[in-house]
Design a protein around this motif. Structure first.
Motif, mmCIF file in Angstrom:
data_model
loop_
_atom_site.group_PDB
_atom_site.id
_atom_site.type_symbol
_atom_site.label_atom_id
_atom_site.label_comp_id
_atom_site.label_asym_id
_atom_site.label_seq_id
_atom_site.Cartn_x
_atom_site.Cartn_y
_atom_site.Cartn_z
ATOM 1 N N TYR A 10 88.848 -24.091 -18.794
ATOM 2 C CA TYR A 10 88.103 -23.115 -19.285
ATOM 3 C C TYR A 10 86.478 -23.498 -19.188
ATOM 4 N N ARG A 11 85.727 -22.593 -19.588
ATOM 5 C CA ARG A 11 84.114 -22.932 -19.615
ATOM 6 C C ARG A 11 83.718 -22.027 -20.661
ATOM 7 N N ILE A 12 83.029 -22.864 -21.662
ATOM 8 C CA ILE A 12 82.472 -22.243 -22.980
ATOM 9 C C ILE A 12 80.631 -22.105 -22.702
ATOM 10 N N ARG A 13 80.308 -21.045 -23.065
ATOM 11 C CA ARG A 13 78.689 -20.752 -23.263
ATOM 12 C C ARG A 13 78.494 -20.483 -24.790
ATOM 13 N N ILE A 14 77.600 -21.156 -25.100
ATOM 14 C CA ILE A 14 76.956 -20.823 -26.572
ATOM 15 C C ILE A 14 75.491 -20.460 -26.458
ATOM 16 N N PHE A 15 75.090 -19.484 -27.343
ATOM 17 C CA PHE A 15 73.821 -18.915 -27.179
ATOM 18 C C PHE A 15 73.388 -18.519 -28.545
ATOM 19 N N ASP A 16 71.954 -18.928 -28.859
ATOM 20 C CA ASP A 16 71.240 -18.927 -30.144
ATOM 21 C C ASP A 16 71.206 -17.405 -30.215
ATOM 22 N N THR A 17 71.760 -16.954 -31.550
ATOM 23 C CA THR A 17 71.900 -15.436 -31.741
ATOM 24 C C THR A 17 70.374 -14.875 -31.840
ATOM 25 N N ALA A 18 69.470 -15.748 -32.591
ATOM 26 C CA ALA A 18 67.977 -15.099 -32.696
ATOM 27 C C ALA A 18 67.374 -14.993 -31.435
ATOM 28 N N THR A 19 67.368 -15.809 -30.443
ATOM 29 C CA THR A 19 66.471 -15.841 -29.176
ATOM 30 C C THR A 19 67.270 -15.504 -28.106
ATOM 31 N N GLY A 20 68.680 -15.438 -27.971
ATOM 32 C CA GLY A 20 69.556 -15.174 -26.940
ATOM 33 C C GLY A 20 69.729 -16.010 -26.071
ATOM 34 N N LEU A 78 83.141 -27.015 -30.965
ATOM 35 C CA LEU A 78 81.758 -26.354 -30.538
ATOM 36 C C LEU A 78 80.676 -27.127 -31.225
ATOM 37 N N SER A 79 79.921 -27.767 -30.191
ATOM 38 C CA SER A 79 78.913 -28.837 -30.877
ATOM 39 C C SER A 79 77.365 -28.186 -30.864
ATOM 40 N N VAL A 80 77.073 -27.653 -31.956
ATOM 41 C CA VAL A 80 75.788 -27.255 -32.171
ATOM 42 C C VAL A 80 75.111 -27.612 -33.530
ATOM 43 N N GLY A 81 73.799 -27.425 -33.599
ATOM 44 C CA GLY A 81 73.198 -27.700 -34.800
ATOM 45 C C GLY A 81 73.207 -26.278 -35.823
ATOM 46 N N GLU A 82 72.227 -26.518 -36.908
ATOM 47 C CA GLU A 82 72.485 -25.418 -37.840
ATOM 48 C C GLU A 82 71.820 -24.345 -37.250
ATOM 49 N N GLY A 83 72.481 -22.895 -37.550
ATOM 50 C CA GLY A 83 71.751 -21.938 -37.051
ATOM 51 C C GLY A 83 72.878 -20.996 -36.749
ATOM 52 N N GLU A 114 76.226 -17.286 -30.820
ATOM 53 C CA GLU A 114 77.328 -16.528 -30.189
ATOM 54 C C GLU A 114 78.050 -17.570 -29.306
ATOM 55 N N TRP A 115 79.390 -17.382 -29.022
ATOM 56 C CA TRP A 115 79.826 -17.930 -27.704
ATOM 57 C C TRP A 115 80.865 -17.151 -27.269
ATOM 58 N N GLN A 116 81.231 -17.427 -25.881
ATOM 59 C CA GLN A 116 82.283 -16.857 -24.958
ATOM 60 C C GLN A 116 82.713 -17.731 -23.943
ATOM 61 N N SER A 137 84.817 -13.377 -21.435
ATOM 62 C CA SER A 137 85.437 -12.948 -22.805
ATOM 63 C C SER A 137 83.887 -12.126 -23.429
ATOM 64 N N THR A 138 84.369 -11.255 -24.456
ATOM 65 C CA THR A 138 83.346 -10.808 -25.440
ATOM 66 C C THR A 138 82.637 -12.000 -25.861
ATOM 67 N N ARG A 139 81.789 -11.756 -26.661
ATOM 68 C CA ARG A 139 81.154 -12.848 -27.396
ATOM 69 C C ARG A 139 81.377 -12.653 -29.015
ATOM 70 N N THR A 140 81.441 -13.745 -29.696
ATOM 71 C CA THR A 140 81.664 -13.742 -30.830
ATOM 72 C C THR A 140 80.680 -14.707 -31.820
ATOM 73 N N GLN A 141 80.513 -14.292 -32.888
ATOM 74 C CA GLN A 141 79.329 -15.016 -33.691
ATOM 75 C C GLN A 141 79.993 -16.022 -34.795
ATOM 76 N N PHE A 142 78.981 -17.010 -35.089
ATOM 77 C CA PHE A 142 79.321 -18.011 -36.156
ATOM 78 C C PHE A 142 78.064 -18.586 -36.628
ATOM 79 N N VAL A 143 78.100 -18.885 -37.824
ATOM 80 C CA VAL A 143 76.929 -19.598 -38.449
ATOM 81 C C VAL A 143 77.095 -20.905 -38.815
ATOM 82 N N MET A 144 76.549 -21.856 -38.454
ATOM 83 C CA MET A 144 76.458 -23.221 -38.659
ATOM 84 C C MET A 144 75.611 -23.699 -39.855
ATOM 85 N N GLN A 145 76.023 -24.161 -40.871
ATOM 86 C CA GLN A 145 75.150 -24.521 -41.910
ATOM 87 C C GLN A 145 75.349 -26.060 -42.290
#
Length: 127
Positions: free
Chosen positions: A63-73, A92-97, A100-102, A116-124
């Motif tokens: 597999y290959r996963i890409r993660i995007f900052d929703t605010a900036t793309g 998924l290794s991310v900071g607060e914010g 989207e990932w696919q 795949s389509t992208r799905t969103q999440f919020v890391m708090q």
């Protein structure tokens, strides 16, 4: 009685169809922490996905996963190709914010799926 030229063309195209159709493993559902809805989490998030294939006994080999900052793309992470059959609880290794990932996957013959389509999440941060 002779066939029309358009009948010959159609017959030729139908003969080529099996040669151009490829078996394909496709990601059909992406989830964060087992949810397809928007997830807000203070714990490290995990990716998961479901797949279908038009080939019997097909399987994921990488597999290959890409993660995007929703605010900036902007892309914030890319695992590159990971040789693994794992499709649930992939960290998924991310900071607060808000992100989207696919994912794309490779089948048993080494052929990649479409993204795949992208799905969103919020890391708090935990409070």
């Amino acid at each position: 009685m002779t066939a029309k030229p358009s009948t010959h063309i159609l017959a030729a195209l139908l003969l080529l169809l099996p040669l151009t159709a490829e078996a394909r493993l496709t990601v059909t559902k992406v989830m964060t922490n087992y949810s397809a809805a928007l997830v807000a989490t203070a714990a490290p998030p995990h990716a998961g996905w479901q797949m279908t294939s038009d080939t019997q006994n097909d399987r994921q080999t990488a597999y290959r996963i890409r993660i995007f900052d929703t605010a900036t793309g902007k892309k914030t992470a890319d695992t590159g190709k990971v040789k693994s059959s794992q499709s649930q609880r992939v960290p998924l290794s991310v900071g607060e914010g808000m992100y989207e990932w696919q994912v794309m996957v490779w089948d048993k013959n080494g052929k990649p799926s479409p993204w795949s389509t992208r799905t969103q999440f919020v890391m708090q941060t935990a409070k």
